[in-house]
Design a protein around this motif. Sequence first.
Motif, PDB file in Angstrom:
ATOM      1  N   ALA A  35       0.814  -1.138  -0.095  1.00 36.50           N
ATOM      2  CA  ALA A  35      -0.191   0.070  -0.001  1.00 36.50           C
ATOM      3  C   ALA A  35       0.912   1.198  -0.206  1.00 36.50           C
ATOM      4  O   ALA A  35       0.597   2.266  -0.745  1.00 36.50           O
ATOM      5  CB  ALA A  35      -1.034  -0.090   1.063  1.00 36.50           C
ATOM      6  N   GLN A  38       2.563   1.820  -3.409  1.00 35.09           N
ATOM      7  CA  GLN A  38       1.448   1.988  -4.420  1.00 35.09           C
ATOM      8  C   GLN A  38       0.961   3.356  -4.160  1.00 35.09           C
ATOM      9  O   GLN A  38       0.895   4.073  -5.282  1.00 35.09           O
ATOM     10  CB  GLN A  38       0.394   1.075  -4.366  1.00 35.09           C
ATOM     11  N   GLN A  39       1.051   3.841  -3.172  1.00 32.52           N
ATOM     12  CA  GLN A  39       0.365   5.279  -2.723  1.00 32.52           C
ATOM     13  C   GLN A  39       1.489   6.005  -2.777  1.00 32.52           C
ATOM     14  O   GLN A  39       1.271   7.556  -2.988  1.00 32.52           O
ATOM     15  CB  GLN A  39      -0.289   5.346  -1.194  1.00 32.52           C
ATOM     16  N   TYR A  43      -1.266   7.400   4.543  1.00 29.84           N
ATOM     17  CA  TYR A  43      -2.032   8.210   4.411  1.00 29.84           C
ATOM     18  C   TYR A  43      -2.528   8.577   6.060  1.00 29.84           C
ATOM     19  O   TYR A  43      -2.444   7.640   6.996  1.00 29.84           O
ATOM     20  CB  TYR A  43      -3.497   7.708   3.855  1.00 29.84           C
ATOM     21  N   LEU A  53      -1.685  12.575   2.396  1.00 25.34           N
ATOM     22  CA  LEU A  53      -0.636  11.212   2.057  1.00 25.34           C
ATOM     23  C   LEU A  53       0.752  12.149   2.512  1.00 25.34           C
ATOM     24  O   LEU A  53       1.114  12.957   2.258  1.00 25.34           O
ATOM     25  CB  LEU A  53      -0.639  11.067   0.812  1.00 25.34           C
ATOM     26  N   GLY A 134      -1.196   1.005   5.173  1.00 22.42           N
ATOM     27  CA  GLY A 134      -0.910   2.512   4.827  1.00 22.42           C
ATOM     28  C   GLY A 134      -1.879   3.531   5.068  1.00 22.42           C
ATOM     29  O   GLY A 134      -1.920   4.542   4.349  1.00 22.42           O
ATOM     30  N   ASP A 135      -2.620   3.478   6.040  1.00 22.22           N
ATOM     31  CA  ASP A 135      -3.729   4.372   6.706  1.00 22.22           C
ATOM     32  C   ASP A 135      -3.680   4.136   8.177  1.00 22.22           C
ATOM     33  O   ASP A 135      -4.065   3.371   8.890  1.00 22.22           O
ATOM     34  CB  ASP A 135      -5.068   3.867   6.120  1.00 22.22           C
TER      35      ASP A 135
END
Length: 319
Positions: A35, A38-39, A43, A53, A134-135
């Motif tokens: 994640a 990719q991001q 986040y 982000l 990723g968050d």
Amino acid sequence: MIGAGAMGYRYGVLLQELAGVPVDYIDTWQPNIDAVRQQGGVYVSRDHADRHLVPINMYTPEEYEGNPDVWMVFMKQMQLETMLQRCAHLFKDHQVVFSAMNGWGHFEKINQYFPENRIYGGTALVATVLNGPGDVDFMGKAGAGTMEMCAMNEEITAVEEALAADFQTAGFNPTITQNFHGTCLAKIIFNAVANTICTMYQIRMGQFISFPGALSMAEQLINEAYDACERAGYQMTRSRQEELKAIEISSRVTNPLHYPSMYQDLTAGRPTEVDYINGYIAHLGRQHDYICRTHEFLVQGVHLAELAFRIHTQEAQMR
């Protein structure tokens, strides 16, 4: 940063953004790594708002080629030994390590790779939720949390003072102490009340402290834990009443909407760390001819809650 979970992200992102410290992340949870890549970062929200982000660098232990001055370790107790083994080739003589993980057991593992004069432990009274890979969501107002830190050999050094200065700039409000066990045990006892009870009954910290019997329950657990610690010869950094007040303020004022990390593990189907928190207190008591009956009961209570959650999840999937 060894471990890119809720606390690893919070410390790393705020050190990067506010203190201007370059931070690299090492993780082994593949969905998290995927994640972030990719991001282009993680986040970050605060109290479910202002999601944005933050670019970060993330590696597996085998990929990383950096040579940091400081390792920061934020892992689950059950995962730490394997992670340290995978990172062992990266450890150098000039490096120090800091960890403010929940529970007890990590310092013995870290001590296998670093001597006591290069290990710094601590506590972190900050609330964070990992929403998913990723968050992450930082709970509470910026700068509202506090932390304590102490060298394992209890000697204050220029390195520790430099670490504390970075933590201060990042908004963690650190205090340096010279009582390693007392400092770390204060957080273990805090978690043995708030984390464990909120997890068993699946409620927020504010909901727990609003219950008329909450302070009485907390006081019983605190007294039992302090009795065990004192029999072990440990001098606590705050009184029983100060510990009770810290739990009340954190639950009622600082983080009333927060579900503790143990609850987050339970509801994600992961094993909890109760054996390293209430279980550690119970074990310490028995080592010194004192039975912490309430803590022993809560250890089994949380494991029963884990089983019940798995059963309910399986039943729901079968409908």
